[in-house]
Write a protein that holds these residues in place. Structure first.
Motif, short mmCIF file in Angstrom:
data_model
loop_
_atom_site.label_atom_id
_atom_site.label_comp_id
_atom_site.label_asym_id
_atom_site.label_seq_id
_atom_site.Cartn_x
_atom_site.Cartn_y
_atom_site.Cartn_z
N ARG A 8 -12.39 10.25 -4.70
CA ARG A 8 -11.76 9.19 -3.93
C ARG A 8 -11.47 8.02 -4.86
O ARG A 8 -12.29 7.67 -5.71
CB ARG A 8 -12.67 8.71 -2.78
CG ARG A 8 -12.75 9.67 -1.61
CD ARG A 8 -13.39 8.99 -0.40
NE ARG A 8 -14.62 8.31 -0.74
CZ ARG A 8 -15.82 8.87 -0.82
NH1 ARG A 8 -15.94 10.17 -0.58
NH2 ARG A 8 -16.88 8.16 -1.11
N TRP A 45 -1.97 5.96 0.32
CA TRP A 45 -2.98 4.91 0.39
C TRP A 45 -3.22 4.47 1.83
O TRP A 45 -2.27 4.35 2.62
CB TRP A 45 -2.56 3.71 -0.44
CG TRP A 45 -2.61 3.99 -1.91
CD1 TRP A 45 -1.58 4.48 -2.67
CD2 TRP A 45 -3.72 3.82 -2.78
NE1 TRP A 45 -2.00 4.62 -3.98
CE2 TRP A 45 -3.30 4.22 -4.08
CE3 TRP A 45 -5.01 3.35 -2.60
CZ2 TRP A 45 -4.14 4.18 -5.17
CZ3 TRP A 45 -5.86 3.31 -3.69
CH2 TRP A 45 -5.42 3.72 -4.96
N ARG A 46 -4.49 4.22 2.17
CA ARG A 46 -4.87 3.73 3.49
C ARG A 46 -5.69 2.46 3.33
O ARG A 46 -6.68 2.43 2.60
CB ARG A 46 -5.69 4.79 4.23
CG ARG A 46 -4.94 6.09 4.48
CD ARG A 46 -3.77 5.89 5.43
NE ARG A 46 -2.99 7.11 5.63
CZ ARG A 46 -1.89 7.42 4.98
NH1 ARG A 46 -1.40 6.55 4.06
NH2 ARG A 46 -1.23 8.53 5.21
N GLN A 73 -10.48 3.98 -4.98
CA GLN A 73 -10.46 2.75 -4.19
C GLN A 73 -10.02 1.57 -5.04
O GLN A 73 -10.45 1.42 -6.18
CB GLN A 73 -11.85 2.45 -3.62
CG GLN A 73 -11.93 1.12 -2.86
CD GLN A 73 -13.32 0.80 -2.39
OE1 GLN A 73 -13.78 1.36 -1.39
NE2 GLN A 73 -14.01 -0.09 -3.09
N PRO A 132 0.80 -1.23 0.00
CA PRO A 132 0.00 0.00 0.00
C PRO A 132 0.83 1.27 0.00
O PRO A 132 0.51 2.22 -0.74
CB PRO A 132 -0.83 -0.14 1.28
CG PRO A 132 -0.96 -1.62 1.48
CD PRO A 132 0.36 -2.18 1.04
N GLN A 133 1.88 1.34 0.82
CA GLN A 133 2.66 2.57 0.93
C GLN A 133 3.65 2.77 -0.20
O GLN A 133 4.47 3.70 -0.16
CB GLN A 133 3.36 2.61 2.28
CG GLN A 133 2.40 2.82 3.45
CD GLN A 133 1.70 4.17 3.38
OE1 GLN A 133 2.33 5.20 3.53
NE2 GLN A 133 0.41 4.16 3.12
N THR A 148 -11.37 -1.33 -9.45
CA THR A 148 -11.06 0.08 -9.20
C THR A 148 -12.35 0.89 -9.22
O THR A 148 -13.14 0.78 -10.17
CB THR A 148 -10.10 0.62 -10.27
OG1 THR A 148 -8.92 -0.18 -10.29
CG2 THR A 148 -9.72 2.07 -9.99
N ALA A 189 -8.01 -0.75 -0.33
CA ALA A 189 -7.28 0.46 0.06
C ALA A 189 -7.85 1.66 -0.67
O ALA A 189 -8.41 1.53 -1.77
CB ALA A 189 -5.79 0.31 -0.23
N GLU A 190 -7.73 2.83 -0.05
CA GLU A 190 -8.30 4.05 -0.61
C GLU A 190 -7.29 5.18 -0.58
O GLU A 190 -6.41 5.23 0.29
CB GLU A 190 -9.55 4.45 0.18
CG GLU A 190 -10.66 3.41 0.13
CD GLU A 190 -11.88 3.82 0.92
OE1 GLU A 190 -11.80 4.84 1.65
OE2 GLU A 190 -12.91 3.13 0.83
N LEU A 191 -7.44 6.09 -1.53
CA LEU A 191 -6.64 7.30 -1.59
C LEU A 191 -7.59 8.47 -1.82
O LEU A 191 -8.37 8.46 -2.78
CB LEU A 191 -5.59 7.21 -2.70
CG LEU A 191 -4.60 8.38 -2.80
CD1 LEU A 191 -3.22 7.88 -3.23
CD2 LEU A 191 -5.08 9.44 -3.78
N MET A 237 0.33 1.18 -3.86
CA MET A 237 -0.53 0.00 -4.02
C MET A 237 -0.04 -0.91 -5.15
O MET A 237 -0.83 -1.59 -5.82
CB MET A 237 -1.98 0.39 -4.24
CG MET A 237 -2.75 0.62 -2.96
SD MET A 237 -2.76 -0.82 -1.86
CE MET A 237 -3.74 -1.97 -2.79
#
Length: 300
Positions: A138, A107-108, A140, A22-23, A154, A119-121, A26
Motif C-alpha cells: 500500500r 488514489w483514494r 500512502q 488525487p485522481q 510517503t 490519500a492511499e493507493l 496525486m
C-alpha cells in the motif's frame, strides 16, 4: 469521466496554498503565495494526464528518473518492461523513465482537513501495476501545509512477504515569477555527484560535490547525486522570496534539473539514485517494517 476535482490546502498562518489532484496521480498542481505561483505549470494538468508530460510536483513511482534497460531483477523475481504498456513511458532515448503512476486514477482520499490531505493507493490489488513492479504494498501520501511549509510524507507498507524496493521520488518544478532567472541564486548541500553519460545514465564515475551557492543564470542542470544527508537543504532565492526544499529523511539521493528552455529549477528528492532498480542500490520496505520518507518545501 475522470474526476479531476482539486484539493486545496490552506496555511493557517499565511496566504500560502497548495493544490493536489488525487485522481490525476496525486500530483501537486499549485503552490501559491499570495497570488504568486511558485510551481512551473509547463503544459498543464491536461497534458500530464493525457501525455504524462510533468508539471507542478509529480510523484515518480516506483522508480525515479531513468532505467538503463527494459528489465530488472530483485531476488528471485525477474521483470521485463514494455514501453507503452502498463504505464511504462520512455525518454527521447527509449529509456523507461519516472515509473508507471503518472496520472493514475486509483488514489483514494482517506483523510482531509483545511491544511492536511491523506490519500492511499492499493498497489497490491492492481494486476496492471504488479505486472511491472510485482511487490504487493500500500502506498500512502500525506500532505500538510503549515507555517509557510508544505510537508510531503510517503509511506510504503508491504502487504506480502515480498520486500518492496524503494526507488521512488518527486519532481518539484520551482519558479520565482517576480524575478528573472538570471538573478536566481541556488544553494546545494555537500553530497556526491554521480557522473552521467549523454543519455542521462550513470557511468559509474563519482566526484565530490561540496556545498555551493551560485547564480543560476543560463546554467543548465540534469545532474544526479547521492550521499545526501537527512535534513539537507536545497534552495532557490531571488528578489524578496526564498524557496527551500528540505530532504527531511529517507531521501539519500537527488537530481537537480534546470533546462535551458524554461524558467524552472528542480531539486528532486529520491529514495535511491538513478537506475538503482537495475543496479540494486536501494533500501526496502518489509512486512511490518514500512518505508517512510519525507521532504518539505518552505517559502520564506
Amino acid at each position: 469521466m475522470i474526476d479531476l476535482e482539486p484539493c486545496v490546502l490552506s496555511d493557517p498562518s499565511s496566504p500560502l496554498t497548495a493544490t493536489f489532484v488525487p485522481q490525476a496521480g496525486m500530483i501537486g498542481t499549485s503552490l501559491c503565495d499570495d497570488g504568486a505561483e511558485l510551481l512551473g505549470q509547463r503544459r498543464g494538468l491536461t497534458a500530464y494526464v493525457d501525455a504524462h508530460t510533468t508539471m507542478g510536483i509529480p510523484l515518480l513511482y516506483p522508480w525515479a528518473n531513468r532505467l538503463s534497460g527494459n528489465d530488472y531483477r530483485f531476488g528471485d523475481v525477474s521483470v521485463s518492461l514494455t514501453p507503452g504498456v502498463g504505464g511504462v513511458h520512455t525518454d527521447t532515448f527509449g529509456a523507461p523513465i519516472h515509473g508507471t503512476l503518472a496520472g493514475d486514477t486509483g488514489w483514494r482520499v482517506s483523510a482531509r482537513s483545511s491544511s492536511m490531505l491523506t490519500a492511499e493507493l492499493d498497489f497490491g490489488s492492481r494486476p496492471d501495476l504488479l505486472a511491472t513492479f510485482p511487490f504487493p504494498h500500500r502506498l500512502q501520501l500525506e500532505m500538510t501545509l503549515a507555517e509557510r511549509t508544505l510537508t510531503v510524507c510517503t509511506t510504503v507498507t508491504a502487504t506480502s512477504a515480498a520486500a518492496v524496493p524503494l526507488c521512488f521520488g518527486f519532481h518539484p518544478y520551482l519558479t520565482l515569477p517576480d524575478t528573472p532567472r538570471q538573478h536566481w541564486r541556488i544553494e546545494t548541500p555537500p553530497m556526491r555527484a554521480r557522473i552521467v553519460d549523454a543519455h542521462g545514465l550513470p557511468t559509474g564515475a563519482l566526484a565530490p560535490h561540496p556545498a555551493r551557492s551560485e547564480v543560476l543564470g543560463e546554467t543548465v542542470f540534469d545532474h544526479g547525486f547521492d550521499q545526501v544527508a537527512d535534513g539537507a537543504v536545497f534552495a532557490v532565492s531571488g528578489g524578496s522570496r526564498r524557496i527551500e526544499v528540505r530532504f527531511d529523511h529517507g531521501y539519500p539521493a537527488a537530481q537537480i534539473y534546470a533546462p535551458a528552455s524554461e524558467d524552472v529549477v528542480c531539486f528532486e528528492p529520491m529514495a535511491a539514485p538513478t537506475d538503482a532498480l537495475r543496479r540494486g542500490d536501494f533500501s526496502v520496505a518489509r512486512l511490518g517494517q514500512p518505508g517512510v520518507a519525507q521532504f518539505s518545501i518552505g517559502v520564506r
